[in-house]
Design an enzyme around this catalytic site. Sequence first.
Site, PDB file in Angstrom:
ATOM      1  N   SER A  29      60.584  29.568  30.549  1.00 18.10           N
ATOM      2  CA  SER A  29      61.307  30.351  29.548  1.00 18.10           C
ATOM      3  C   SER A  29      61.985  31.547  30.225  1.00 18.10           C
ATOM      4  CB  SER A  29      60.306  30.790  28.465  1.00 18.10           C
ATOM      5  OG  SER A  29      60.964  31.133  27.300  1.00 18.10           O
ATOM      6  N   ARG A  53      58.371  38.505  15.376  1.00 18.19           N
ATOM      7  CA  ARG A  53      57.536  37.497  16.020  1.00 18.19           C
ATOM      8  C   ARG A  53      57.502  36.211  15.202  1.00 18.19           C
ATOM      9  NH1 ARG A  53      55.713  35.971  20.926  1.00 18.19           N
ATOM     10  NH2 ARG A  53      53.621  35.107  20.847  1.00 18.19           N
ATOM     11  N   ASP A 111      62.028  20.567  23.022  1.00 13.67           N
ATOM     12  CA  ASP A 111      62.326  22.004  23.136  1.00 13.67           C
ATOM     13  C   ASP A 111      63.762  22.227  22.674  1.00 13.67           C
ATOM     14  OD1 ASP A 111      62.858  24.611  23.896  1.00 13.67           O
ATOM     15  OD2 ASP A 111      62.104  24.391  25.933  1.00 13.67           O
ATOM     16  N   HIS A 126      59.136  24.051  22.592  1.00 14.08           N
ATOM     17  CA  HIS A 126      59.226  24.951  23.745  1.00 14.08           C
ATOM     18  C   HIS A 126      57.846  25.346  24.270  1.00 14.08           C
ATOM     19  CE1 HIS A 126      60.941  27.956  26.357  1.00 14.08           C
ATOM     20  NE2 HIS A 126      60.240  28.916  25.789  1.00 14.08           N
TER      21      HIS A 126
END
Lengths: 211, 414
Positions: free
Chosen positions: B177, B247, B343, B376
């Site tokens: 990432s 978040r 992902d 992901h």
Amino acid sequence: MTEHLAARDSARVDFLTVAEMVEPGARVLDVGCGNGALLALLAEKRGCDARGIELSQRGVNEAVSRGLSVVQGDADKDLASYPDGAFDYVILSQTLQATHRPKDVLADMLRIGKRAIVSFPNFAHWRIRSQILFKGRMPVTENLSYSWFDTPNIHFCTIADFVALARIMDAKIENAVALDRFGQRIMVNAPWALWNLFGDQAIFCLSKSRD
Amino acid sequence: MFFIKNSGERMSTKPGAERNLKQQSLREADAPHSLVVRFDAADALHLDSGGRLTPLTLAYQTYGVLNAQKSNAVLICHALTGDQHVANANPITGKAGWWENMAGPGRPIDTNIYFVICSNVIGGCMGSTGPASSNPATGKSFGLDLPVLTIRDMVRAQARLIDYLGIERLFCVAGGSMGGMQVLQWAATYPERVYCALPIATAPKHSSQNIAFHEVGRQSIMADPDWRGGRYLDEDVAPSKGLAVARMAAHITYLSDEALQRKFGRNMQSGAERSFSFDAEFQVENYLRYQGASFVDRFDANSYLYVTRACDYFDLAGEYGGSLAAAFAGTKTRFCVVSFSTDWLYPTSASRAIVHALNAAGASVSFVEIESDKGHDAFLLDEPDFMGTTRGFLEAAARSSGIISNPTTQSTKS
């Protein structure tokens, strides 16, 4: 000699034939490299900087896990990103018949590599001819074990067809070997027609014509 | 010039005392449970923005032993909200290190073989200089006085640490990432210092959609009245609601549709009856609220602004006249690029763009798309194919670089 090596290393005769066509230490790209068996052979026996492209995830995972430089990709799409003359040899081992555009793939190989080595099953082998002639069915053999409806092999050709394609593409045949169905080499001096009848598979090394 | 302080012992954490957790996490910004190196004004870091970062503090963890030749160092780069605690219990949450399935004794990044380093990124909140760190000029936290940072700034700071450790060349730089972006940046900026590179589940630039999701996160933080223009620490408040929403939105992007469906479907918290209210009625709502609430205990809201912005600015080709291949021209680094099939945050197409550029640059590159339905987040999970690929790639590289000796060359086949 070849048989002896084959028996000891349980490597395929066509792989050994390809390996013999490659200069030691050369930069090699194997297109459709499967699990990397030929790449490993080239790296070990010929000291090559050997890299590969493979479509199947299983093949790529296996090859990378054994430490080979292999990229998941498609011969029909992903050769374009390689620059001209990046490799000494670009190999297409038993994959030509599974590509969508064999002529374009071959052109890319000759662009990327100084030499292109192509091995393929010969569709004019007498056993295949006789299956069509006598059974009237699409041939299924030990080497070509798929039925017509589920085969990935969509562009079969014969040795004679390949020689003609090389001529159309103005590529020079540097070297050629035909193997019979026992893996024995057919006499080099035999005419194409004989190779075409008794060759179970053929391995060609091509280069771009300079003129 | 600089000094080092060792405070590596771990704090025993009792989860549950939530206010305590928050205070602990604030303390981590200035007094982390990590090794620390500080560079003073003479060693200020020059930033892409034109600004300078001083004093520069880096908090880091190491695992394993650096060999005599200093040739076995692996730098792990952490993701957006990760930290340096790769393979030890997190000092705030008490949970296992975030990549313990990848790095540790006998793991693919084997700490019996490699010397593993991970530092908190600058802009972070776990001890490296970030917005929650104290500004010596004012005695208060930097807040938004900290210059805006880039991925390249983060990598240049890491290079200072590697210099400090006396390591000329890293055996490997690995990360997923945002960590993968740092890996790419390392390979481009310091090609001679990276023997092999493992960019995982990453992209060579942030897409419009990537930026859009980050902007939602930033806006929700800044819309929280407790954000106070970024000066919330001075006033002993925190934009926890805004950060939690940020978040929650981000967390959705880490998971695949399939994973959410499998885990929660349309399941209700209690029974099948609708309550006709706006409580967390669906299990997926409850899950996201929990993810948001637990995140604010360990992460600083301003840090979130800085690290998301750094990702948004990332466009490696942009640094090389628009050509990604030019970023890797002449590289001798061996690459292994990994993506995951579901992902959608950094999809396989982004990894493929990296691979095509590396091919065009004539680089040695392996590329695997791992089949996984976990989105992901798969890069943090124990995916057997992923682990096997990484192990094989590293072992082969370690053999060719001489860190581990070749097995006997005799054929083992009968």
